[in-house]
Design a protein around this motif. Structure first.
Motif, PDB file in Angstrom:
ATOM      1  N   LEU A 117       0.809  -1.205   0.000  1.00 37.72           N
ATOM      2  CA  LEU A 117       0.000   0.000   0.000  1.00 37.72           C
ATOM      3  C   LEU A 117       0.848   1.263   0.000  1.00 37.72           C
ATOM      4  CD1 LEU A 117      -2.761   1.354   0.116  1.00 37.72           C
ATOM      5  CD2 LEU A 117      -2.711   1.118   2.613  1.00 37.72           C
ATOM      6  N   ASN A 118       1.866   1.304   0.861  1.00 41.24           N
ATOM      7  CA  ASN A 118       2.728   2.487   0.915  1.00 41.24           C
ATOM      8  C   ASN A 118       3.482   2.685  -0.393  1.00 41.24           C
ATOM      9  OD1 ASN A 118       1.965   3.077   3.534  1.00 41.24           O
ATOM     10  ND2 ASN A 118       3.650   1.933   4.458  1.00 41.24           N
ATOM     11  N   GLY A 119       3.898   1.575  -1.003  1.00 41.23           N
ATOM     12  CA  GLY A 119       4.589   1.675  -2.286  1.00 41.23           C
ATOM     13  C   GLY A 119       3.696   2.255  -3.368  1.00 41.23           C
ATOM     14  N   ARG A 120       2.436   1.790  -3.409  1.00 43.43           N
ATOM     15  CA  ARG A 120       1.503   2.309  -4.404  1.00 43.43           C
ATOM     16  C   ARG A 120       1.149   3.760  -4.123  1.00 43.43           C
ATOM     17  NH1 ARG A 120      -2.357  -3.113  -4.832  1.00 43.43           N
ATOM     18  NH2 ARG A 120      -1.063  -4.183  -6.404  1.00 43.43           N
ATOM     19  N   LEU A 121       1.005   4.108  -2.848  1.00 47.93           N
ATOM     20  CA  LEU A 121       0.716   5.491  -2.494  1.00 47.93           C
ATOM     21  C   LEU A 121       1.874   6.404  -2.886  1.00 47.93           C
ATOM     22  CD1 LEU A 121      -0.973   7.660  -1.091  1.00 47.93           C
ATOM     23  CD2 LEU A 121       0.057   6.948   1.088  1.00 47.93           C
ATOM     24  N   LEU A 122       3.078   6.009  -2.537  1.00 46.88           N
ATOM     25  CA  LEU A 122       4.251   6.813  -2.870  1.00 46.88           C
ATOM     26  C   LEU A 122       4.439   6.890  -4.386  1.00 46.88           C
ATOM     27  CD1 LEU A 122       6.657   8.415  -1.881  1.00 46.88           C
ATOM     28  CD2 LEU A 122       7.946   6.277  -1.660  1.00 46.88           C
ATOM     29  N   GLY A 123       4.210   5.768  -5.081  1.00 49.71           N
ATOM     30  CA  GLY A 123       4.334   5.773  -6.532  1.00 49.71           C
ATOM     31  C   GLY A 123       3.355   6.723  -7.196  1.00 49.71           C
ATOM     32  N   GLY A 124       2.114   6.774  -6.680  1.00 46.84           N
ATOM     33  CA  GLY A 124       1.132   7.703  -7.230  1.00 46.84           C
ATOM     34  C   GLY A 124       1.509   9.152  -6.993  1.00 46.84           C
ATOM     35  N   VAL A 125       2.031   9.443  -5.797  1.00 46.10           N
ATOM     36  CA  VAL A 125       2.452  10.810  -5.490  1.00 46.10           C
ATOM     37  C   VAL A 125       3.624  11.221  -6.379  1.00 46.10           C
ATOM     38  CG1 VAL A 125       3.442  12.301  -3.709  1.00 46.10           C
ATOM     39  CG2 VAL A 125       1.590  10.727  -3.126  1.00 46.10           C
ATOM     40  N   VAL A 126       4.582  10.311  -6.552  1.00 52.48           N
ATOM     41  CA  VAL A 126       5.725  10.594  -7.428  1.00 52.48           C
ATOM     42  C   VAL A 126       5.255  10.878  -8.846  1.00 52.48           C
ATOM     43  CG1 VAL A 126       7.740   9.548  -8.542  1.00 52.48           C
ATOM     44  CG2 VAL A 126       7.417   9.309  -6.074  1.00 52.48           C
ATOM     45  N   TRP A 127       4.363  10.071  -9.325  1.00 51.30           N
ATOM     46  CA  TRP A 127       3.827  10.247 -10.681  1.00 51.30           C
ATOM     47  C   TRP A 127       3.111  11.583 -10.803  1.00 51.30           C
ATOM     48  CZ3 TRP A 127      -0.653   6.965 -13.097  1.00 51.30           C
ATOM     49  CH2 TRP A 127      -0.662   7.127 -14.477  1.00 51.30           C
ATOM     50  N   GLY A 128       2.340  11.953  -9.774  1.00 49.57           N
ATOM     51  CA  GLY A 128       1.628  13.225  -9.809  1.00 49.57           C
ATOM     52  C   GLY A 128       2.572  14.419  -9.785  1.00 49.57           C
ATOM     53  N   ILE A 129       3.563  14.383  -8.879  1.00 48.95           N
ATOM     54  CA  ILE A 129       4.512  15.490  -8.771  1.00 48.95           C
ATOM     55  C   ILE A 129       5.299  15.673 -10.068  1.00 48.95           C
ATOM     56  CG2 ILE A 129       6.609  16.257  -7.567  1.00 48.95           C
ATOM     57  CD1 ILE A 129       5.504  14.978  -5.045  1.00 48.95           C
ATOM     58  N   TRP A 130       5.533  14.586 -10.772  1.00 43.85           N
ATOM     59  CA  TRP A 130       6.269  14.627 -12.037  1.00 43.85           C
ATOM     60  C   TRP A 130       5.597  15.570 -13.043  1.00 43.85           C
ATOM     61  CZ3 TRP A 130       5.393  12.356 -17.052  1.00 43.85           C
ATOM     62  CH2 TRP A 130       6.551  12.171 -17.827  1.00 43.85           C
ATOM     63  N   HIS A 131       4.261  15.776 -12.921  1.00 39.37           N
ATOM     64  CA  HIS A 131       3.515  16.653 -13.827  1.00 39.37           C
ATOM     65  C   HIS A 131       3.423  18.091 -13.333  1.00 39.37           C
ATOM     66  CE1 HIS A 131       1.978  12.600 -14.866  1.00 39.37           C
ATOM     67  NE2 HIS A 131       1.717  13.090 -16.057  1.00 39.37           N
ATOM     68  N   TRP A 132       3.875  18.381 -12.158  1.00 33.96           N
ATOM     69  CA  TRP A 132       3.625  19.680 -11.547  1.00 33.96           C
ATOM     70  C   TRP A 132       4.109  20.887 -12.352  1.00 33.96           C
ATOM     71  CZ3 TRP A 132       4.298  19.304  -5.472  1.00 33.96           C
ATOM     72  CH2 TRP A 132       3.200  18.595  -4.970  1.00 33.96           C
ATOM     73  N   PRO A 133       5.297  20.875 -12.970  1.00 38.53           N
ATOM     74  CA  PRO A 133       5.687  22.059 -13.756  1.00 38.53           C
ATOM     75  C   PRO A 133       4.667  22.428 -14.825  1.00 38.53           C
ATOM     76  CG  PRO A 133       7.591  20.659 -13.394  1.00 38.53           C
ATOM     77  CD  PRO A 133       6.402  19.882 -12.913  1.00 38.53           C
ATOM     78  N   LEU A 134       4.128  21.429 -15.522  1.00 35.19           N
ATOM     79  CA  LEU A 134       3.112  21.697 -16.540  1.00 35.19           C
ATOM     80  C   LEU A 134       1.856  22.294 -15.921  1.00 35.19           C
ATOM     81  CD1 LEU A 134       3.324  18.478 -18.754  1.00 35.19           C
ATOM     82  CD2 LEU A 134       4.011  20.783 -19.412  1.00 35.19           C
ATOM     83  N   MET A 135       1.472  21.777 -14.765  1.00 33.87           N
ATOM     84  CA  MET A 135       0.256  22.257 -14.119  1.00 33.87           C
ATOM     85  C   MET A 135       0.417  23.690 -13.627  1.00 33.87           C
ATOM     86  SD  MET A 135      -0.803  18.787 -12.050  1.00 33.87           S
ATOM     87  CE  MET A 135      -2.476  19.327 -11.715  1.00 33.87           C
TER      88      MET A 135
END
Length: 318
Positions: free
Chosen positions: A180-198
């Motif tokens: 669960l923690n791995g999937r949660l952290l992976g989702g956050v990492v994936w989301g932050i990866w888009h932040w400059p565009l946002m």
């Protein structure tokens, strides 16, 4: 010694995946905002999507000097391919039903979507007459394209991200932090990866919504957590014993699944009032999210159907 080098390699993976991608994102946004060059912006987004794959190759081949594990052997049962192909349509429909149940005033059958798509120069009835298409016909055309053809076309740009995130990053995160923690952290990492565009051009949610721009960043991480969990479940279901840890062919249904989301949103946009296509920003070109009007404050106060579906999915996890 090996574990230490392996951890260093994993850290370098994030450095390369984020560093190269953020350079491309910022460069593309500058080209769009300062030169109004949408073509260069699109190309920058395409290159960005391959940065996780390039990071894997750099770490595995140049730093660790190990095989990448990338191969093209097709694996898995048909039901997982079907789930990856048609699952997003079901979740999108459920998200739209929930969204319009909560916000019924947003449901619009007047055809404002068609007027906005063609610049607002003619009314909906005139456009329907000239185009020779009804609302139902347009819905069926877009729906069939989104479900049947779009995943096959769009899966190739998704290759770079799926190999890097689900094929390389997720097994290592789950090994170190648990499922669960791995999937949660992976989702956050994936989301932050888009932040400059946002932050720079309003990718996904635009710039004029309640809590902008910080709330959009948080909501997008929730969406990415839900999508990352769904994709990782599909990936694990297709894991075969004795296979190498990273298998490109095993990521192919994930690419189908992930690239279904964008075109599936068009039929939902058609009945969304105020229409999110109105007064579209040039920055929304190439965005996988629902474009929002830069000047329409009232139309962006609620979460969109994709975020609603993601919230529902996350709620089921707990």
């Amino acid at each position: 010694m090996y574990d230490s080098k392996r951890k260093t390699g994993f850290g370098l993976y994030f450095l390369f995946a984020f560093g190269m991608a953020w350079l491309c994102q910022v460069g593309g946004c500058i080209a769009l905002l300062q030169q109004n060059n949408a073509v260069l912006y699109q190309l920058a987004l395409i290159v960005t999507m391959f940065c996780p794959l390039l990071a894997v190759l750099l770490v595995q081949k140049a730093f660790l000097r190990q095989p990448t594990g990338i191969g093209w052997k097709v694996q898995g049962k048909r039901r997982f391919w079907l789930a990856a192909w048609f699952g997003p349509a079901v979740l999108t429909l459920l998200g739209a039903v929930l969204y319009f149940a909560v916000f019924p005033s947003r449901l619009d059958f007047s055809g404002s979507w068609l007027v906005a798509a063609y610049g607002g120069e003619m009314d909906a009835q005139t456009l329907r007459s000239q185009l020779g298409v009804s609302t139902l016909g347009y819905l069926l055309q877009n729906g069939l394209f989104a479900v049947l053809l779009a995943p096959a076309i769009n899966m190739f740009p998704a290759l770079g991200e799926e190999v890097g995130w689900r094929g390389y990053m997720m097994p290592r995160l789950k090994e170190q932090f648990g499922l669960l923690n791995g999937r949660l952290l992976g989702g956050v990492v994936w989301g932050i990866w888009h932040w400059p565009l946002m932050l720079l051009v309003g990718y996904e949610y635009g710039t004029d919504y309640l809590g902008a721009p910080l709330l959009g960043l948080v909501v997008w991480c929730v969406v990415c957590f839900a999508l990352n969990t769904l994709l990782d479940i599909l990936y694990e279901k297709r894991r075969a014993s004795g296979c190498l840890p990273l298998r490109t062919a095993r990521s192919m249904p994930l690419q189908h699944c992930r690239r279904c989301w964008s075109p599936l949103q068009m039929p939902i946009i058609m009945y969304w009032d105020p229409c999110p296509l109105a007064d579209r920003r040039a920055a929304d070109v190439g965005s996988s999210g629902l474009a929002d009007p830069a000047g329409d404050e009232a139309g962006r106060k609620e979460l969109n159907p994709k975020a609603t579906a993601a919230a529902l999915f996350v709620r089921r996890l707990f």
